[in-house]
Write a protein that holds these residues in place. Structure first.
Motif, PDB file in Angstrom:
ATOM      1  N   ASP A 132       0.824  -1.214   0.000  1.00  0.00           N
ATOM      2  CA  ASP A 132       0.000   0.000   0.000  1.00  0.00           C
ATOM      3  C   ASP A 132       0.859   1.265   0.000  1.00  0.00           C
ATOM      4  O   ASP A 132       0.513   2.263  -0.644  1.00  0.00           O
TER       5      ASP A 132
ATOM      6  N   THR B  67       0.910   4.022  -2.997  1.00  0.00           N
ATOM      7  CA  THR B  67       0.631   5.419  -2.669  1.00  0.00           C
ATOM      8  C   THR B  67       1.711   6.335  -3.223  1.00  0.00           C
ATOM      9  O   THR B  67       1.421   7.408  -3.771  1.00  0.00           O
TER      10      THR B  67
ATOM     11  N   PHE C 292       1.074   6.817  -6.727  1.00  0.00           N
ATOM     12  CA  PHE C 292       0.048   7.836  -6.978  1.00  0.00           C
ATOM     13  C   PHE C 292       0.690   9.220  -7.107  1.00  0.00           C
ATOM     14  O   PHE C 292       0.349  10.000  -8.009  1.00  0.00           O
TER      15      PHE C 292
ATOM     16  N   SER D 216       1.951  15.227   2.893  1.00  0.00           N
ATOM     17  CA  SER D 216       1.973  13.928   2.232  1.00  0.00           C
ATOM     18  C   SER D 216       2.531  12.849   3.159  1.00  0.00           C
ATOM     19  O   SER D 216       2.068  11.705   3.144  1.00  0.00           O
TER      20      SER D 216
ATOM     21  N   ILE E 126       0.653   9.405   4.260  1.00  0.00           N
ATOM     22  CA  ILE E 126       1.222   8.060   4.159  1.00  0.00           C
ATOM     23  C   ILE E 126       1.146   7.338   5.499  1.00  0.00           C
ATOM     24  O   ILE E 126       0.782   6.162   5.567  1.00  0.00           O
TER      25      ILE E 126
ATOM     26  N   ILE F 290      -2.348   6.239   6.033  1.00  0.00           N
ATOM     27  CA  ILE F 290      -2.659   5.087   5.189  1.00  0.00           C
ATOM     28  C   ILE F 290      -2.053   3.814   5.765  1.00  0.00           C
ATOM     29  O   ILE F 290      -2.650   2.736   5.691  1.00  0.00           O
TER      30      ILE F 290
ATOM     31  N   VAL G  94      -5.022  12.023  -1.764  1.00  0.00           N
ATOM     32  CA  VAL G  94      -4.156  10.885  -1.416  1.00  0.00           C
ATOM     33  C   VAL G  94      -4.892   9.912  -0.503  1.00  0.00           C
ATOM     34  O   VAL G  94      -4.820   8.685  -0.689  1.00  0.00           O
TER      35      VAL G  94
ATOM     36  N   GLY H 214      -5.846   6.102  -1.033  1.00  0.00           N
ATOM     37  CA  GLY H 214      -5.360   5.137  -0.053  1.00  0.00           C
ATOM     38  C   GLY H 214      -6.447   4.206   0.459  1.00  0.00           C
ATOM     39  O   GLY H 214      -6.213   3.009   0.661  1.00  0.00           O
TER      40      GLY H 214
ATOM     41  N   CYS I 270      -6.061   0.267   0.051  1.00  0.00           N
ATOM     42  CA  CYS I 270      -5.997  -0.564   1.255  1.00  0.00           C
ATOM     43  C   CYS I 270      -7.093  -1.627   1.253  1.00  0.00           C
ATOM     44  O   CYS I 270      -6.862  -2.770   1.676  1.00  0.00           O
TER      45      CYS I 270
END
Length: 318
Positions: free
Chosen positions: A174, A178, A181, A193, A197, A200, A270, A274, A278
């Motif tokens: 994942d 990401t 992305f 960001s 993360i 996520i 994002v 995510g 996920c």
């Protein structure tokens, strides 16, 4: 009163067999991400590349963020961050480092002053240099690494080795997608960001642990059924909860994407991606991966061990 179900409780969908498509798809996206990371790189924001921060106070007491943002973008100097902070019309404007060195940066500051000083009092102008940006990169990377290590420790105590390894593979999958992305969409990569993360990582772990908890429970309950059937049963029995969680979270994030404004839109984009990744990962990557990690019911494992021992004995006898 019957509760609303987004997924039927008695479903018997064979999710695991779709690994013949999900594994090649995830492998392709992973390889693409690595190639883009090494060749193109991330679109780092001001936090990581350096730039100029300008803090202003609206003379009228009320800041017009839309006008400030449009004026700043009209300079055509790349990404610009405009945010309101504190109370009473305080605004911060961030410009990334300009090609041409200090002269180009000073010219930009003078241009911004001329554009804003009629309606705003310029209170502070500060330049963020490469050294500070490098420290932010190190801190952000360290935060992600430490979070992954913490996940490893948690899973090590929560599950047996095979299940823990499957959850780790899903979480790393994942994270990679990401990052992909950011690489494909060229979304700006900044400290927000990093927060996305890390969030996520937590969401991915939560989705995987729910399915794996049921898998561990079913391993004790059913002693002699095929591994694929047991994993399908685990996914189907938790699918209603998975769909409900993903739907409610995605709807909340969609509202932020559509109406949250530019300041939070990057984070919301994002996170929305995510949630989709996920959910996909927990069903089509992490759980099917257990087949190749040797997860079996006790009776099935004993039967396989006996068959292997018989085969070795037959070879010795021959």
């Amino acid at each position: 009163m019957r509760l609303i179900r987004l997924f039927p409780d008695d479903s018997k969908f064979r999710f695991v067999r779709w690994r013949v498509l999900s594994f090649p798809f995830s492998a392709f996206i992973t390889v693409t991400t690595v190639v883009l990371f090494l060749t193109v790189g991330l679109n780092f924001g001001i936090d990581f590349t350096g730039g100029t921060l300008m803090e202003m106070q609206a003379k009228s007491g009320q800041a017009d963020l839309a006008t400030v943002r449009s004026t700043a973008h009209s300079f055509e100097v790349g990404e610009v961050e405009v945010q309101e902070f504190g109370q009473g019309g305080q605004v911060s404007v961030r410009f990334r480092t300009q090609p041409g060195g200090e002269g180009a940066q000073s010219a930009l500051v003078q241009k911004a002053r001329a554009a804003f000083e009629s309606n705003y009092e310029i209170r502070r102008v500060e330049t963020v240099g490469p050294r500070v940006s490098g420290e932010l990169v190190q801190s952000g990377t360290l935060g992600v690494v430490l979070s992954i290590v913490s996940v490893l420790v948690y899973l090590w105590f929560r599950f047996e080795f095979n299940l823990a390894l499957g959850a780790v593979i899903g979480t790393l999958h994942d994270i990679v997608l990401t990052v992909g992305f950011f690489l494909i969409t060229r979304e700006e990569f900044n400290m927000t960001s990093i927060a996305a993360i890390l969030t996520i990582v937590g969401y991915s772990l939560n989705e995987t642990v729910v399915v794996f908890d049921r898998t561990r429970e079913l391993l004790r309950k059913y002693k002699n059924i095929p591994t694929e059937e047991l994993l399908d049963l685990s996914i189907n029995s938790t699918m209603s909860r998975t769909v409900m969680t993903a739907t409610t979270t995605a709807l909340s994030l969609l509202a932020l994407v559509l109406f949250g404004g530019q300041a939070i839109q990057g984070f919301a984009n994002v996170m929305l991606f995510g949630v989709v990744i996920c959910t996909y990962s927990a069903i089509f990557v992490s759980t099917p991966m257990l087949i190749y990690l040797g997860v079996k019911t006790s009776a099935r494992a004993a039967a396989d061990a006996k068959a292997e021992a018989d085969a070795k004995a037959a070879q010795v006898g021959a």
